[in-house]
Every structure is written in C-alpha cells, then in structure tokens.
Design an enzyme around this catalytic site. Structure first.
Site, mmCIF file in Angstrom:
data_model
loop_
_atom_site.group_PDB
_atom_site.id
_atom_site.type_symbol
_atom_site.label_atom_id
_atom_site.label_comp_id
_atom_site.label_asym_id
_atom_site.label_seq_id
_atom_site.Cartn_x
_atom_site.Cartn_y
_atom_site.Cartn_z
ATOM 1 N N SER A 87 0.822 -1.202 0.000
ATOM 2 C CA SER A 87 0.000 0.000 0.000
ATOM 3 C C SER A 87 0.860 1.257 0.000
ATOM 4 O O SER A 87 0.444 2.301 -0.482
ATOM 5 C CB SER A 87 -0.932 -0.020 1.214
ATOM 6 O OG SER A 87 -0.146 -0.201 2.376
ATOM 7 N N ASP A 130 1.672 -6.466 14.589
ATOM 8 C CA ASP A 130 1.008 -6.687 13.299
ATOM 9 C C ASP A 130 1.449 -8.017 12.686
ATOM 10 O O ASP A 130 1.750 -8.099 11.494
ATOM 11 C CB ASP A 130 1.320 -5.525 12.347
ATOM 12 C CG ASP A 130 0.340 -5.474 11.178
ATOM 13 O OD1 ASP A 130 -0.744 -6.102 11.284
ATOM 14 O OD2 ASP A 130 0.656 -4.831 10.164
HETATM 15 N N1 LIG Z 1 12.525 -9.001 1.589
HETATM 16 C C1 LIG Z 1 11.734 -9.371 0.582
HETATM 17 N N2 LIG Z 1 12.082 -10.399 -0.200
HETATM 18 C C2 LIG Z 1 11.259 -10.774 -1.219
HETATM 19 N N3 LIG Z 1 10.102 -10.167 -1.517
HETATM 20 C C3 LIG Z 1 9.713 -9.147 -0.757
HETATM 21 C C4 LIG Z 1 10.505 -8.681 0.328
HETATM 22 N N4 LIG Z 1 9.872 -7.658 0.908
HETATM 23 C C5 LIG Z 1 8.734 -7.482 0.223
HETATM 24 N N5 LIG Z 1 8.626 -8.358 -0.789
HETATM 25 C C6 LIG Z 1 7.542 -8.439 -1.753
HETATM 26 O O1 LIG Z 1 7.034 -7.141 -1.964
HETATM 27 C C7 LIG Z 1 5.646 -7.089 -1.662
HETATM 28 C C8 LIG Z 1 5.288 -5.759 -1.005
HETATM 29 O O2 LIG Z 1 6.056 -5.574 0.165
HETATM 30 P P1 LIG Z 1 5.435 -5.080 1.537
HETATM 31 O O3 LIG Z 1 4.233 -5.901 1.866
HETATM 32 O O4 LIG Z 1 6.516 -5.025 2.531
HETATM 33 O O5 LIG Z 1 4.976 -3.636 1.192
HETATM 34 P P2 LIG Z 1 4.160 -2.685 2.125
HETATM 35 O O6 LIG Z 1 4.101 -1.338 1.458
HETATM 36 O O7 LIG Z 1 4.705 -2.739 3.509
HETATM 37 O O8 LIG Z 1 2.778 -3.361 2.103
HETATM 38 P P3 LIG Z 1 1.588 -3.107 3.063
HETATM 39 O O9 LIG Z 1 1.758 -1.779 3.675
HETATM 40 O O10 LIG Z 1 0.425 -3.208 2.129
HETATM 41 O O11 LIG Z 1 1.658 -4.245 4.027
HETATM 42 C C9 LIG Z 1 5.376 -8.278 -0.783
HETATM 43 O O12 LIG Z 1 4.116 -8.734 -1.028
HETATM 44 C C10 LIG Z 1 6.420 -9.295 -1.197
HETATM 45 O O13 LIG Z 1 5.916 -10.087 -2.245
#
Ligand SMILES: Nc1ncnc2c1ncn2[C@@H]1O[C@H](COP(=O)(O)OP(=O)(O)OP(=O)(O)O)[C@@H](O)[C@H]1O
Length: 556
Positions: free
Chosen positions: A22, A128
């Site tokens: 997001s 979380d």
């Molecule tokens: N360390 C990682 N290694 C591999 N893939 C990753 C990693 N971190 C994130 N991803 C991929 O990137 C996607 C988005 O990352 P993430 O969920 O951390 O984003 P976000 O902005 O924190 O999402 P949200 O706020 O919606 O939870 C994840 O669904 C995952 O597939």
C-alpha cells in the site's frame, strides 16, 4: 543523501519489481561488487515515518527476522535494502499450497516464536503479526518476520493503548480498546497464524468488521477439521480471550504439539520460568563460541544450561576469556600437544609479539574459532564490508601528525575490529570504515582490510610502525575475506594508491599474505609491534586491556 545512477542505489543495482504494497514498491537488487541479492523497498518520503521500524530492525539480529542491510534516501524516496527472501509472503505460500502438515506447521511456528521471543526480550512488540508480514524461503524452509511498521517498545509495568494491527489478527483486548500488554497480544496473533497454517482459513472471519469483532471478543472459532488433539489444545491456549491466562512462548515451545512434531533434535525446550537465571544474563558471544566448541549442541540448549542452577560443562567458563584459555579444551579440539600456541597461565602468549611469524598458519589451524568464523561469521562480516558506502561517501579520518598509532578497536569473539588505523604516510588520510575483522589469538596477528573488497593484501606502513595483514587469499589468516562470493578479491597486486580527501594520493605496497610472511621472516620483522612512539599507545597495550579477564559475560 545517496547518488543515484539510473537504476542504482548506492552499490545496489535495481532489478525487477518483487511486489507492491500500500505504501511501497519492492524491487530485487543485486550488489554490483558481490552479486549478493537484496530486496529494496522504496517508500515515498512524504508518507513514511519509518524511524522506529529502522531502529528496531537494526537492533534485531535473528535468523527468523528480516534483516535490514542499509538505508538510503534522496529527495523523493527512502530506500531500505532488505534481506531478499525468495518465496515472498507466507500468505501467498499458504494460498498456493493449502494447509500445511502438522509437522511443517510446528517447524514454522517454532521459528516464528523464537523470533518473537527475541523481539520481546528487547521489549519490542510487533503488533502486526500476520501471514502477509512473514516471508518464506521454501527452499531452506525458513520464515522471517518482516514489517515492523506497527511495532513499539513497551516499558516495564506499563500498558499499550494504541489500537493497531490487522483486523483478523487483533487480540480481544485490543479490539475492546482497553490498555493491553503487547506480548500476549502478539501471541494471540500467532494463534491466528497457527490456525491459518493448519487450515488455510482464518479463525475469525465474517462479512463485516462487527461480526469479526464479536467472534474475536468471544473467542468463537470452528476447529479446523482433521487437526490433532494436541493442536486443538494449543490453539485453545493461544486463542484464550483472557490475556493473563494466555499461554506464554516458553510454554508453547514445550507444548506436546510442538515437542511431538519437532524433528528429532537435541534441543531441550524448557519453560523460561523454570530457569533461575534470565536469558539476558547470558552473553550471546559466549553462546556462539560454545556452539562452535560443542558442534552438536544447539544454541538453545546451551542457553538453557547457562541459565541453570546446577553445575554443568557450559557453566564452567565464567567468561569468554576462560573459554579461550582452557588449555585442555584447546588441545582436545586440535588433537595437538603443541604447547607453543597455547596461552600461558597469565594469558600472555596470545599477546606475544616475539612469536615466530612462521607459526601464523599453524596457529590459524590451531585456533578453534577459525571454523566458527568460516561457518557463522563470514557472511555477516562480508556483509559489513559489502555495505560500506561507495567511494563518494567514504568518511576520512585525519591522522595525528606525530604518527601516533591511532587504533580504535572493537572487541569481537574472533578478534578485533579495526575501525581506525595507523598512519600510512605523514598527514595521510585513509578511509576507516573498510577495515575488517581478524583473529588475534592464540598468537596475535592483527589484520585489517585496506580499501575494500578488491585489495585484500597486507599493507606495510612506510614507517614500519605496524603491518596489517588483511590477506583474504589466505584462509588461515582472515577467513572473513575469503569468500568465493567476492569477485576480484585477489586481483590487486603490487601497489595500491590511496586518494586523500583533499585530492592528493599516496602509494602503498601490497603483498600476498604468503609474501608478507616471507618478508617478515627474512627481515626478522615482527608480525605487529608497538606504535613506535608511545608504548602506552601500542596495539598490544590496547589489545591486552581488551582481553582483561574481569569482564564476566553473565552473572552467576
Ligand atoms: N525481503 C523481501 N524479499 C522478497 N520479496 C519481498 C521482500 N519484501 C517485500 N517483498 C515483496 O514485496 C511485496 C510488497 O512488500 P510489503 O508488503 O513489505 O509492502 P508494504 O508497502 O509494507 O505493504 P503493506 O503496507 O500493504 O503491508 C510483498 O508482497 C512481497 O511479495
């Protein structure tokens, strides 16, 4: 601020998008020098507040917690270079593969709880925990807790009041907006995860938030079909609506469901409460060293033994100093009767500068910590090197004009980390953060890197005040530099030019470690010796003080 060159952040070259959240976009990245992979999370600066998250991730080092390698920023974005986990989210994994076997669930739950226990030791509460915030490497069967965006610190004897988390994973005490304690609330979320892994469903679903809340508050869930009695019992205890009666992490780890499903191992999982000493009294460095010495022992069983009242082998050593000075242990480990390398009663030998330099290799083989270094520390230390900033960001330290040795040493179980160095030439400047680690006992061989990855050769200082022996080509000397992952690691020979902050440069001779050893032998030079100006400032003076036996790693 970081210099951006097209698709490069620092030394990371950005590749395909791994996913978008997001608030962020996550891209695969490859280190331009080492080839190591990372996931770079790109967050627009205007809507991020990641200070606490970064701080926590920096502090937490656990195999089941996603590691943060580095952070950069430019005027638009913040870039978090994170450990790359090839399987993505546990959520997608479960969706794709369906419910896991009870044995697999136990395998992953132990990892999750171990990581959570590590967070809780620092009084961090994640708040979380959910399948989406756990990443899985299915090839190595390892999970990692990610996303500390909602995490907080809970001081002793206090309650949290922030209502946060993800709907289906919220504990009843959070839903009811009463002040709550973060640890039991995290365990509740683990209970929801446990349920989801067993059944590929969430325990508290519903068509509206109100319905979900009602179910949570009443602890009303349907038991997943075909789950064992032990699993049902554990679910029941984790999803207990009363946080004071909810099962604790040590109790979960000793629950029959976990114990019966864990692969046969020599790990003894005892409830923490039954141990007289706190885990905080145990020095992790000592545990790591013991893990090396008793190769078959897991760190958990060692930690537990150290926490016990009664005498045992592990508690024999009151400090790391005692451990590394146990002659009989050293002999046993090395199958040698050689006395030369064994520190004497006063612990003097390892500081002896008169030692024959030709003994360096022998000593390295002798040193039991060598294999520890290779197996456990190499990757981490290598990472430290790889994540050194690029040349444009190198911090320079001006050396004192009177050539006094200016060493700033950090103790490490395997040796010394040199964070600043001796002069190369009058008024010379050299980057200080590129120095690596090395072993220094039983006989001392003080080593340091010179300017990064590609020049792992000994440096002889022009005024002969000290010789540094980085020697990445010599596995007996500095295993940390000896990784096959490091391209060009042996490419530089001859002389190395150092650029100074003000644009001047100096040339320094480089040697292979073998050549260096020969050179030392032929010139009767000592492997390392005092600064030459002031004995109180000598390397050995400083090292000796670091190795004083007073420091007790855990209080018994
Ligand atoms: N360390 C990682 N290694 C591999 N893939 C990753 C990693 N971190 C994130 N991803 C991929 O990137 C996607 C988005 O990352 P993430 O969920 O951390 O984003 P976000 O902005 O924190 O999402 P949200 O706020 O919606 O939870 C994840 O669904 C995952 O597939």
């Amino acid at each position: 601020m970081v210099k951006r060159h097209k698709n490069t952040i620092g030394l990371w070259r950005l590749g395909k998008t791994l996913g978008t959240g997001s608030t962020s976009c996550v891209r695969l990245a490859k280190h331009v020098k080492s080839g190591e992979l990372a996931a770079v999370k790109i967050l627009p600066i205007k809507n991020v507040s990641v200070g606490m998250e970064i701080l926590m991730m920096r502090l937490l080092h656990h195999p089941n917690i996603l590691q943060l390698y580095d952070v950069w920023t430019d005027h638009q974005n913040m870039y978090l270079a994170l450990e790359y986990v090839p399987g993505g989210e546990l959520f997608d994994y479960v969706r794709k593969h369906g419910a896991l076997s009870e044995k697999d669930v136990a395998h992953y739950m132990v990892q999750l709880l171990d990581a959570l226990s590590h967070c809780h030791q620092f009084r961090f509460r994640h708040r979380d925990l959910k399948l989406e915030n756990i990443l899985i490497n299915p090839y190595e069967r390892v999970i990692k807790i990610a996303d500390f965006g909602m995490a907080t610190v809970e001081p002793d004897n206090s309650f949290l009041t922030n209502f946060c988390g993800s709907l289906h994973y919220l504990a009843p005490e959070v839903v009811s907006h009463t002040p709550y304690q973060g640890a039991p609330a995290d365990i509740w979320s683990c209970g929801v995860i446990f349920y989801a892994l067993l059944s590929n469903k969430l325990p508290f679903g519903g068509t509206s938030t109100g319905v979900v809340y009602d179910k949570i508050l009443n602890g009303a869930y349907d038991l997943p079909c075909s789950c064992s009695t032990a699993a049902q019992d554990l679910l029941h205890k984790m999803l207990n609506v009363n946080p004071s009666n909810r099962i604790t992490i040590p109790e979960i780890l000793n629950h029959p469901y976990i114990l019966s499903n864990l692969e046969q191992s020599n790990e003894t999982l005892l409830p923490k409460s039954s141990l007289p000493y706190s885990i905080l009294d145990v020095d992790p460095l000592v545990v790591d060293c013991m893990c090396l010495l008793w190769k078959k022992s897991s760190s958990k069983s060692i930690v537990i033994k150290l926490q016990m009242h009664e005498e045992n082998d592990e508690k024999k050593y009151l400090s790391l100093y005692d451990l590394i000075h146990d002659k009989s242990l050293l002999k046993k480990l090395n199958g040698t009767t050689s006395q030369e390398n064994i520190p004497d009663e006063n612990g003097k030998n390892e500081f002896s500068v008169e030692g024959n330099v030709n003994k360096v290799n022998e000593t390295a083989h002798f040193n039991p910590f060598y294999s520890f270094y290779q197996e456990k520390a190499e990757q981490q230390k290598l990472r430290d090197l790889m994540h050194a900033e690029d040349e444009s960001n190198v911090t320079y330290k001006k050396l004192t004009p009177n050539y006094d040795l200016d060493l700033n040493l950090t103790f490490d179980p395997m040796g010394v980390r040199v964070v600043s160095v001796s002069p190369l030439e009058q008024e010379e400047y050299i980057p200080y953060h590129r120095y690596g680690y090395t072993r220094i006992f039983p006989n001392i061989s003080l080593c340091g890197g010179n300017t990064g990855y590609e020049t792992p050769s000994p440096i002889s200082t022009p005024d002969s005040s000290i010789d540094f022996v980085p020697a990445s080509d010599d596995p007996n000397t500095t295993p940390v530099y000896n990784s096959s992952k490091r391209p060009n690691s042996l490419s530089t020979r001859g002389r190395r030019r150092f650029n100074t902050a003000d644009g001047r440069s100096a040339s320094v001779p480089l040697y292979s470690s073998q050549a260096f050893t020969q050179r030392c032998a032929s010139s009767n030079a000592q492997l390392a010796h005092s600064s030459g100006r002031n004995d109180n400032n000598s390397v050995f003076h400083k090292l000796s003080s670091l190795f004083s036996p007073q420091k007790k790693p855990f209080s018994l």
